[in-house]
Structures are given as C-alpha cells and as structure tokens.
Design a protein around this motif. Sequence first.
Motif, short mmCIF file in Angstrom:
data_model
loop_
_atom_site.label_atom_id
_atom_site.label_comp_id
_atom_site.label_asym_id
_atom_site.label_seq_id
_atom_site.Cartn_x
_atom_site.Cartn_y
_atom_site.Cartn_z
N MET A 1 0.85 -1.20 0.00
CA MET A 1 0.00 0.00 0.00
C MET A 1 0.87 1.24 0.00
O MET A 1 1.86 1.30 0.72
CB MET A 1 -0.91 0.00 1.23
N SER A 2 0.51 2.26 -0.81
CA SER A 2 1.33 3.46 -0.91
C SER A 2 1.22 4.30 0.36
O SER A 2 0.20 4.27 1.06
CB SER A 2 0.88 4.29 -2.12
N TYR A 3 2.27 5.09 0.62
CA TYR A 3 2.32 5.89 1.83
C TYR A 3 1.43 7.12 1.69
O TYR A 3 1.38 7.75 0.62
CB TYR A 3 3.76 6.33 2.09
N THR A 4 0.74 7.48 2.75
CA THR A 4 -0.11 8.68 2.77
C THR A 4 0.55 9.74 3.63
O THR A 4 0.93 9.48 4.77
CB THR A 4 -1.51 8.35 3.34
N ALA A 5 0.72 10.93 3.07
CA ALA A 5 1.35 12.03 3.81
C ALA A 5 0.57 12.33 5.08
O ALA A 5 -0.66 12.15 5.14
CB ALA A 5 1.43 13.28 2.93
N LEU A 6 1.29 12.81 6.11
CA LEU A 6 0.66 13.04 7.41
C LEU A 6 -0.50 14.03 7.33
O LEU A 6 -1.53 13.84 7.98
CB LEU A 6 1.72 13.56 8.41
N TYR A 7 -0.34 15.09 6.52
CA TYR A 7 -1.40 16.11 6.50
C TYR A 7 -2.68 15.57 5.84
O TYR A 7 -3.78 16.05 6.13
CB TYR A 7 -0.91 17.39 5.80
N ARG A 8 -2.54 14.54 4.99
CA ARG A 8 -3.72 13.90 4.39
C ARG A 8 -4.28 12.82 5.32
O ARG A 8 -5.49 12.66 5.46
CB ARG A 8 -3.36 13.30 3.04
N LYS A 9 -3.37 12.09 5.94
CA LYS A 9 -3.80 10.98 6.81
C LYS A 9 -4.58 11.48 8.01
O LYS A 9 -5.55 10.83 8.46
CB LYS A 9 -2.55 10.22 7.27
N PHE A 10 -4.17 12.64 8.56
CA PHE A 10 -4.79 13.15 9.78
C PHE A 10 -5.64 14.39 9.52
O PHE A 10 -5.80 15.24 10.39
CB PHE A 10 -3.72 13.44 10.83
N ARG A 11 -6.16 14.53 8.28
CA ARG A 11 -7.07 15.64 8.00
C ARG A 11 -8.34 15.46 8.83
O ARG A 11 -8.94 14.36 8.83
CB ARG A 11 -7.41 15.67 6.51
N PRO A 12 -8.79 16.48 9.56
CA PRO A 12 -9.97 16.35 10.43
C PRO A 12 -11.21 15.91 9.65
O PRO A 12 -11.44 16.37 8.52
CB PRO A 12 -10.15 17.77 10.99
N THR A 13 -11.99 15.04 10.26
CA THR A 13 -13.23 14.54 9.64
C THR A 13 -14.48 15.04 10.36
O THR A 13 -15.59 14.81 9.89
CB THR A 13 -13.23 13.00 9.63
N GLU A 14 -14.31 15.69 11.49
CA GLU A 14 -15.44 16.28 12.21
C GLU A 14 -14.99 17.59 12.85
O GLU A 14 -13.79 17.85 12.99
CB GLU A 14 -15.98 15.32 13.26
N PHE A 15 -15.93 18.41 13.22
CA PHE A 15 -15.62 19.75 13.72
C PHE A 15 -14.71 19.73 14.94
O PHE A 15 -13.87 20.59 15.12
CB PHE A 15 -16.91 20.51 14.06
N GLU A 16 -14.88 18.70 15.80
CA GLU A 16 -14.10 18.65 17.04
C GLU A 16 -12.60 18.47 16.78
O GLU A 16 -11.77 18.80 17.63
CB GLU A 16 -14.61 17.51 17.94
N ASP A 17 -12.24 17.94 15.61
CA ASP A 17 -10.83 17.71 15.29
C ASP A 17 -10.12 18.97 14.78
O ASP A 17 -8.89 19.01 14.69
CB ASP A 17 -10.69 16.61 14.23
N VAL A 18 -10.89 20.00 14.39
CA VAL A 18 -10.29 21.22 13.85
C VAL A 18 -9.74 22.05 15.00
O VAL A 18 -10.45 22.36 15.97
CB VAL A 18 -11.34 22.04 13.05
N GLY B 1 -24.57 19.15 15.85
CA GLY B 1 -24.14 19.99 14.72
C GLY B 1 -23.00 19.41 13.92
O GLY B 1 -22.64 19.97 12.88
N SER B 2 -22.42 18.30 14.35
CA SER B 2 -21.32 17.66 13.63
C SER B 2 -21.83 16.43 12.87
O SER B 2 -22.82 15.81 13.28
CB SER B 2 -20.22 17.21 14.60
N PRO B 3 -21.18 16.06 11.77
CA PRO B 3 -21.60 14.86 11.04
C PRO B 3 -21.31 13.61 11.85
O PRO B 3 -20.31 13.54 12.58
CB PRO B 3 -20.75 14.91 9.76
N CYS B 4 -22.17 12.61 11.70
CA CYS B 4 -21.99 11.37 12.47
C CYS B 4 -20.84 10.53 11.92
O CYS B 4 -20.19 9.78 12.66
CB CYS B 4 -23.28 10.56 12.47
N GLY B 5 -20.58 10.65 10.61
CA GLY B 5 -19.49 9.90 9.99
C GLY B 5 -19.84 8.45 9.70
O GLY B 5 -19.01 7.71 9.15
N GLU B 6 -21.05 8.01 10.04
CA GLU B 6 -21.44 6.60 9.87
C GLU B 6 -22.52 6.39 8.82
O GLU B 6 -22.65 5.32 8.24
CB GLU B 6 -21.93 6.04 11.21
N CYS B 7 -23.34 7.40 8.57
CA CYS B 7 -24.45 7.24 7.62
C CYS B 7 -23.93 7.18 6.18
O CYS B 7 -22.79 7.59 5.90
CB CYS B 7 -25.45 8.38 7.78
N PRO B 8 -24.72 6.66 5.25
CA PRO B 8 -24.28 6.55 3.85
C PRO B 8 -23.83 7.88 3.25
O PRO B 8 -22.87 7.93 2.48
CB PRO B 8 -25.51 5.99 3.14
#
Length: 521
Positions: A1-18, A70-77
């Motif tokens: 598997m190809s390497y993923t840069a840190l800034y892409r790998k750990f890009r926030p997926t919900e508001f709390e991560d920003v 107010g944040s996305p659940c990340g689980e729905c389709p």
Amino acid sequence: MSYTALYRKFRPTEFEDVKGQDHIITTLKNQIKAERIGHAYLFCGTRGTGKTTVAKIFAKAVNCEHPVDGSPCGECPMCKSIAAGTSMNVIEIDAASNNGVDNIREIREEVSYRPTEGRFKVYIIDEVHMLSIGAFNALLKTLEEPPEYVIFILATTEAHKIPITILSRCQRYDFKRITIETIAARLTDLMKKEQVDVEEKAIRYVAKAADGSMRDALSLLDQCIAFYLGQKLTYDHVLEVLGAVDTEVFSRLLREIISQNVSAVLKTVDELVMQGRELSQLAADFTWYLRNLLLVKSSDNMEDVLDVSTENLVQLKEEAQMIEDEVLLRYIRIFSELTNQLKYAMQKRVLLEVTLIKLCRPQMETTRDSLLDRIRALEKQVEEGITAAPAGERVVYVNGDAPAEAPKPKLPKAIAEDVKQVVSNFRGIANEASGMLRTYLKQARLSVGAQNQLLIVLPDEISASVVGSDSHKQELQELIEKKIGKTVDIEVRQVEKGRHFEDSFVDIEKMIHMDITIEDE
C-alpha cells in the motif's frame, strides 16, 4: 500500500478535530443545529489554516442523516460517500484552473437540478480570487438567489482581490493563524498515534517554522521523520534537515557584532555555509532573534510572549544589557531589508557578509542611527581612557591598562614623483593588503588629487565605503610608507552614477604608460 502524507492521513473529519478555529466552528455548528444555514459562505485566511477542511466537514454536516450536536456522524451513507469523494452532492472546483466564464455557466446550469440524495448540493470553490472579472459577473445572480437546496462555499487566501459585489452576498469567516502551542499539541498527539519518538524541543521548532499553518507543520515534520527514519527525532536533527541555525549561534554572532569583530563574524558565516545552512532562513531567524531581544529590553514580563526556553531567556536578558535600543533597532532595520533582498539575490553569501560588516562598521552608513552608533563607540573609548589619535598613529592608553607607546616618527610628505612610484608599485602594495581590502582593490582606478593626493576611485558605493573605512585607509597608508618611506595622503571616491571614470578623473596609470591590474598572489 502506498504511503499517505501526514497532513492527508490526519485531515480532520469532524468539527471537534479542527484546531485553532473555535470562533468559526461554534458558529457553524449553531447554524446547523438551529437550521439557520446560509446560502453563501466566504472562508478567508492564510494557507494551511483549515478552510477547505472545514468546508468539507460543513458539507457533510448539512447532509448528514444523524448529526450529533451539529457535527456529522461519519457513519451514515451520506457521510461515507462524501468522505470517499463519490457523492454527487459535493462539487469541488479549483478556480485557479477553472476561472473562465464558461466554467461558471456550467455551474449555473447544474444548480437547476435538485440533489439525487441528501438535502443540499454544496459547491466548494477553492482559490476563488483567481476567477476572471467575467466569471465573477456570471456568478453574481446565482450567488445572490440560488435555489434553496444549493450552498456556495468560497475559499481564498487573498480576500482583497474579490469584488465587493461578491463579498456583500456572502457570510465571511476569517481563519486565524494557528498558535505555536496549538500546533505543537496537535503534533505531539499525532506522533503518539504514529509511535514516533520526537523531542519536545524539535516539535516546538517545527511548530514555529510552520508560521501558523497546520498543514505546513505536518509536511515539515513528515520530511524530518523520513530523513531520520527509525531514529529519535531531536532538535539538532530538525535544524539539520530544515537548514536552520541554533539560537546559540545567533547569540555568538550577536556578541561578535557588538564587539565589532569582523574577522570572527565572517568566520562564523563561513562555518554556517560549510554546514549547508540556508542563508535566507538564517537572516529571517536572526531577525526574529533580534525581535525577541527588543521585547526583553522593552519589558521585564515577557516570558508569556516569547517562545523561548528558560536558558535562552536568561541569555537574552544578559545580552539586553550589552546593547542599546537605538543600536538594536538599527540591526533589525538592516536585517529586515536583507531578508527581502535575499529572496532575489544570486550571491546570497556576499550580500549577507556585506550586511554583517555594515553592522560592525557603522561608519559605512550615513543614516541617523548609524551616526548615533558611531558617537556611542567614541564615547565608550573616552570612558575607557583611549585617546583619539590621528590616522597613522597608534592609540596611547592612559589608564594603565596597556603600556603606552610613543607615536611613530613623522615621515616627510610625498611629492609628485613619489606618487608616481606608488602607482608603479601599486600591484605589489595591494597584494600585501588584508583579504577583503585586496579583493576590493581589484576594481580600483588611480588618479591624483590636490597637493599630491592619491585618489583611489571605485565603481560603486559598497566598494568605496569598504576601502574608504578608517581602518582600511590606515592599513593602505602604512603599506605605502613601508614601501617608499614617505607618507601619502589617500582619498577614496566613487564614480558618479551615469558617468565614466574618464569624464571625472585623470588616469595616472595611462600617463606613466602602465596597465595595472590588481590580482591575488
């Protein structure tokens, strides 16, 4: 598997991560919870502060089937398809390469169709300031009155380039530069997840070098880890990879400049160049070091403002007692100018060395702060009991610190024939001079002034100021006295801009039928 840069790998997926943009995140979450969602948003801020990331999270949140506070659940389709980039509801457009009227017309045609799934179609237009005037005009009407199921999010690093007609139709959110503490804390957490052993001091330097950009911080850290793969990442390792310089070197360099020790300063520069340090980064970091020193001099309670260790703070306070405010401001002015010049300079080392010599020799400048610096140096000599001696005589100490030396016996003044002798032997005389003086004398042309003066004419201001300094003129006079046994008055001038040497001066070299070039032995 190809390497993923840190800034892409750990890009926030919900508001709390920003991190570092709480004022924006809170507002957007409240809008989603209260269903007061706007139709057009403008995200402004410097690179790497989270504009596009927040736009994608917002797009997920407004379409999420089960939002949580107010944040996305990340689980729905819907959340999964948007995260995977397969959703037809989120359209990302790079305005840098799609900046024409035709591109905007395509958007105007598309917005008439309702989303096939979810509630909203979200258009994220990145670097929107790159759109042409025609494209902006084509966007106006759609941006003002879009269908109720369309949201526009415009992201830009240069909001001042966007027409006021567009700005007035958007809710504007300014993304702040992220603080060093916030970046350092985020990097520390991510390194624990990656199981990479990193020194805290190294983390803080990377956070500082990122200049408020979380993405830049992750990219720099990625680069450093790759270089020292499998090893503990230390502060010295980071400095080596980024071509930066330790603060101990800045301290040493500053003390050498204060003592006006030109040879020591140039030796330090040579060491840094041989170590492969980046000179533009050196100039920027040294300017920052001087800024910290000025803050220490301005107030006693600067521990919270300065991002330095306790040892460095003690060192700064010691150096603050060694330099006056006006001198420090002169140093900052000169190095700020140098930082801009180095961006486009071909000979960076030469420019840096000339600037450092200028700091050590305030007589090379005629500005107000440099004149004050020269006066302070003379006052210091008087306080230490050093009498001002005419050129060509040794300084006599009167306070007993050093044995007094009698002035040299006065030599007879040179006549016209003696000046000709100097000209005929000038090559040999110049070759005996010190390195810097010998280098600049390569460009010298010789002429004659009033009362048998020897005029040394240089082509530009820098070379004339170096050769014309008191120490270099005295050195040259002593070499001439040693050669002919007589004293010759020397005057250093430069050719006026737009004029040739022959228009202003008589060339003695031609008069005595000699073609003289000054070369290194």
